[in-house]
Write a protein that holds these residues in place. Sequence first.
Motif, short mmCIF file in Angstrom:
data_model
loop_
_atom_site.label_atom_id
_atom_site.label_comp_id
_atom_site.label_asym_id
_atom_site.label_seq_id
_atom_site.Cartn_x
_atom_site.Cartn_y
_atom_site.Cartn_z
N ASP A 1 0.68 -0.87 0.09
CA ASP A 1 0.26 0.07 0.31
C ASP A 1 0.92 1.48 -0.06
OD1 ASP A 1 -2.31 1.63 0.22
OD2 ASP A 1 -2.93 0.84 1.96
N TYR A 2 0.46 2.57 -0.55
CA TYR A 2 1.41 3.38 -0.45
C TYR A 2 1.26 4.02 1.72
CZ TYR A 2 0.08 4.38 -4.90
OH TYR A 2 -0.24 3.84 -6.36
N PRO A 3 1.97 4.89 1.86
CA PRO A 3 2.40 5.61 2.70
C PRO A 3 0.87 6.42 3.36
CG PRO A 3 4.73 5.67 1.96
CD PRO A 3 3.52 5.23 0.95
N PRO A 4 0.94 6.13 4.78
CA PRO A 4 -0.84 6.89 5.14
C PRO A 4 -0.41 8.48 5.20
CG PRO A 4 0.24 5.86 6.95
CD PRO A 4 1.46 5.61 6.00
N ALA A 5 -1.54 8.44 4.63
CA ALA A 5 -1.66 10.28 4.23
C ALA A 5 -1.23 11.32 5.44
CB ALA A 5 -3.32 10.61 3.45
N LEU A 6 -1.39 12.56 5.01
CA LEU A 6 -0.59 13.18 5.67
C LEU A 6 -2.13 13.85 6.84
CD1 LEU A 6 1.42 15.53 4.09
CD2 LEU A 6 1.87 13.73 5.68
N GLY A 7 -2.96 12.86 7.62
CA GLY A 7 -4.37 13.30 8.26
C GLY A 7 -3.91 13.93 9.66
N ASP A 8 -2.60 13.87 9.93
CA ASP A 8 -2.83 14.48 11.24
C ASP A 8 -2.48 16.18 11.49
OD1 ASP A 8 -2.75 12.12 13.03
OD2 ASP A 8 -0.60 12.42 12.65
N LEU A 9 -1.51 16.17 10.29
CA LEU A 9 -0.90 17.78 9.37
C LEU A 9 -2.71 18.62 9.02
CD1 LEU A 9 0.93 19.37 9.05
CD2 LEU A 9 1.31 18.74 6.22
N PHE A 10 -3.68 17.13 8.46
CA PHE A 10 -4.83 17.96 7.76
C PHE A 10 -5.13 18.22 9.57
CE2 PHE A 10 -8.99 17.21 7.00
CZ PHE A 10 -9.82 18.13 6.06
N ALA A 11 -5.14 17.70 10.08
CA ALA A 11 -6.34 18.05 11.24
C ALA A 11 -5.09 19.11 12.17
CB ALA A 11 -5.82 17.45 12.49
N THR A 12 -4.31 19.86 11.56
CA THR A 12 -3.54 20.35 12.20
C THR A 12 -4.05 22.59 11.40
OG1 THR A 12 -1.66 19.93 13.01
CG2 THR A 12 -1.27 21.80 12.35
N ALA A 13 -4.30 22.02 10.01
CA ALA A 13 -4.38 22.88 8.99
C ALA A 13 -6.02 23.43 9.33
CB ALA A 13 -4.13 22.30 7.73
N ALA A 14 -6.86 22.14 9.78
CA ALA A 14 -8.46 22.52 10.08
C ALA A 14 -8.79 23.38 10.83
CB ALA A 14 -9.16 21.37 9.43
N ALA A 15 -7.15 23.31 11.99
CA ALA A 15 -7.55 23.72 13.43
C ALA A 15 -6.61 25.24 13.32
CB ALA A 15 -7.90 23.27 14.15
N GLU A 16 -5.65 25.44 13.27
CA GLU A 16 -5.05 26.36 13.75
C GLU A 16 -4.85 27.78 12.66
OE1 GLU A 16 -0.75 25.73 14.32
OE2 GLU A 16 -0.79 23.83 15.69
N GLU A 17 -4.25 28.74 13.40
CA GLU A 17 -4.58 29.87 12.77
C GLU A 17 -3.36 29.95 11.74
OE1 GLU A 17 -7.53 33.74 12.33
OE2 GLU A 17 -7.57 31.44 13.63
N GLY A 18 -2.39 29.89 12.27
CA GLY A 18 -1.52 30.55 10.87
C GLY A 18 -1.20 31.82 10.79
N ASP A 19 -0.54 32.03 10.20
CA ASP A 19 -0.36 33.27 9.29
C ASP A 19 -1.36 33.83 8.43
OD1 ASP A 19 2.60 33.63 10.56
OD2 ASP A 19 3.84 33.07 8.79
N VAL A 20 -1.97 34.33 8.55
CA VAL A 20 -3.37 35.34 7.83
C VAL A 20 -3.07 36.40 6.43
CG1 VAL A 20 -6.05 35.72 8.21
CG2 VAL A 20 -4.74 34.68 9.73
N ALA A 21 -3.81 36.04 5.74
CA ALA A 21 -3.26 36.67 4.48
C ALA A 21 -4.92 36.60 3.45
CB ALA A 21 -1.83 36.24 3.64
N VAL A 22 -4.80 37.30 2.69
CA VAL A 22 -6.02 37.24 1.59
C VAL A 22 -5.42 36.97 0.37
CG1 VAL A 22 -8.38 38.88 0.60
CG2 VAL A 22 -7.84 38.66 3.13
N SER A 23 -6.19 36.75 -0.87
CA SER A 23 -5.97 36.43 -2.01
C SER A 23 -6.71 36.90 -2.91
CB SER A 23 -5.39 34.76 -2.17
OG SER A 23 -5.40 34.48 -3.65
#
Length: 376
Positions: free
Chosen positions: A242-264
Amino acid sequence: MDWESRASALAVQVSHPGSDWWVPVRETPRHVLVERWFTPDARGWTAIDGPSDEGKWADAAYSDTTLVTRVGPVHADLAALGRPVTGLPTSSSTLPSLVVTMLEHGRLTPGVRLLDLATGSGYSAALACHRLGDDLVTTLDVDPYLTRVAADRLDRIGLRPAVVTMDGGGELPGTFDRIVSMVSMPRIPPAWLTALAPAGRLVTTLTGTGLIITADKTEDGGAVGRVAWDRASFMATRTGDDYPPALGDLFATAAAEEGDVAVSPFPVLDVTQAWEVWSMLSLTAPGIEHRTGTGEDGGRMTWMLHPDGSWARARTAPGERTTTVHQGGPRRLYDLLEEIRWRWLEHGELPVYGARVTITPDGTTTLSRGGWTATL
């Protein structure tokens, strides 16, 4: 089953009477090579048994459609009927038009020795055998079940190429005038160049892109060629079940954290459907994983994830065209995407398709066009 008329209709779809592949498509009973396949539904992937519903079997086998034959480590042949399987597709019988496209790029003239890399169902090997003869075709796959079953089914339709079980990224079983890969590669393995005969030709797609690489071997042991104008994407090569596991933990981070904010100034883009943008972004930051979705308010959303821990989340609100972007990790993935989109607007195209390809004997691959370069 009246497969001959079905195969003839398929040949009309994917080829033409003057093509070298017209007769091979008409004379190959694809249904024999794909007895079971998976279809997606809300619960995952469900196996369909062709012989139990001959009409559905014929419709599927002689349509210009990819038939998924393996999900994760589970083969459709061995899956319990009515019991869904979850995971990513790991093998398939590729849509015939794309198989023909790859073989056409291989320039399979009579007498050349072909390595068909990634046996799958055996369909590409079957077409090649019709064109070249069994004794000039070797087909290879990392999966011993696939090679065993494909060899048996090919034998049933009177075709007997050499069928080899091994990792296509390592040492290859002989010397070949053509190597045509039906699986995508992150870079060109040096072993391919070693196994390629003088003036031989290789054809492959690059992992995470829609790019077909065609290159002819040079006297120094490398190769030169072009990125074809055709679009194509295959499953990535793998070395295990099989393929290595997808980036599920990082997705949880991306879904919850504020990070740097900008407008495109641009609305959210489904990157994987914009082939030029997707391909160029993958060359810039190989390994990016894309996800799309809808926000609670119905706004369009996208996430970009990378194994180095970089992430981006973007949302275009209903009725809006600008996008709010959140980013974190060591790189700003959305900024890379923005640079590519600006270039796209300014030049009316991106330089990836039609690019010159230079491959050194160690497999280092450089794409270049119009002052732009990318090295794998």
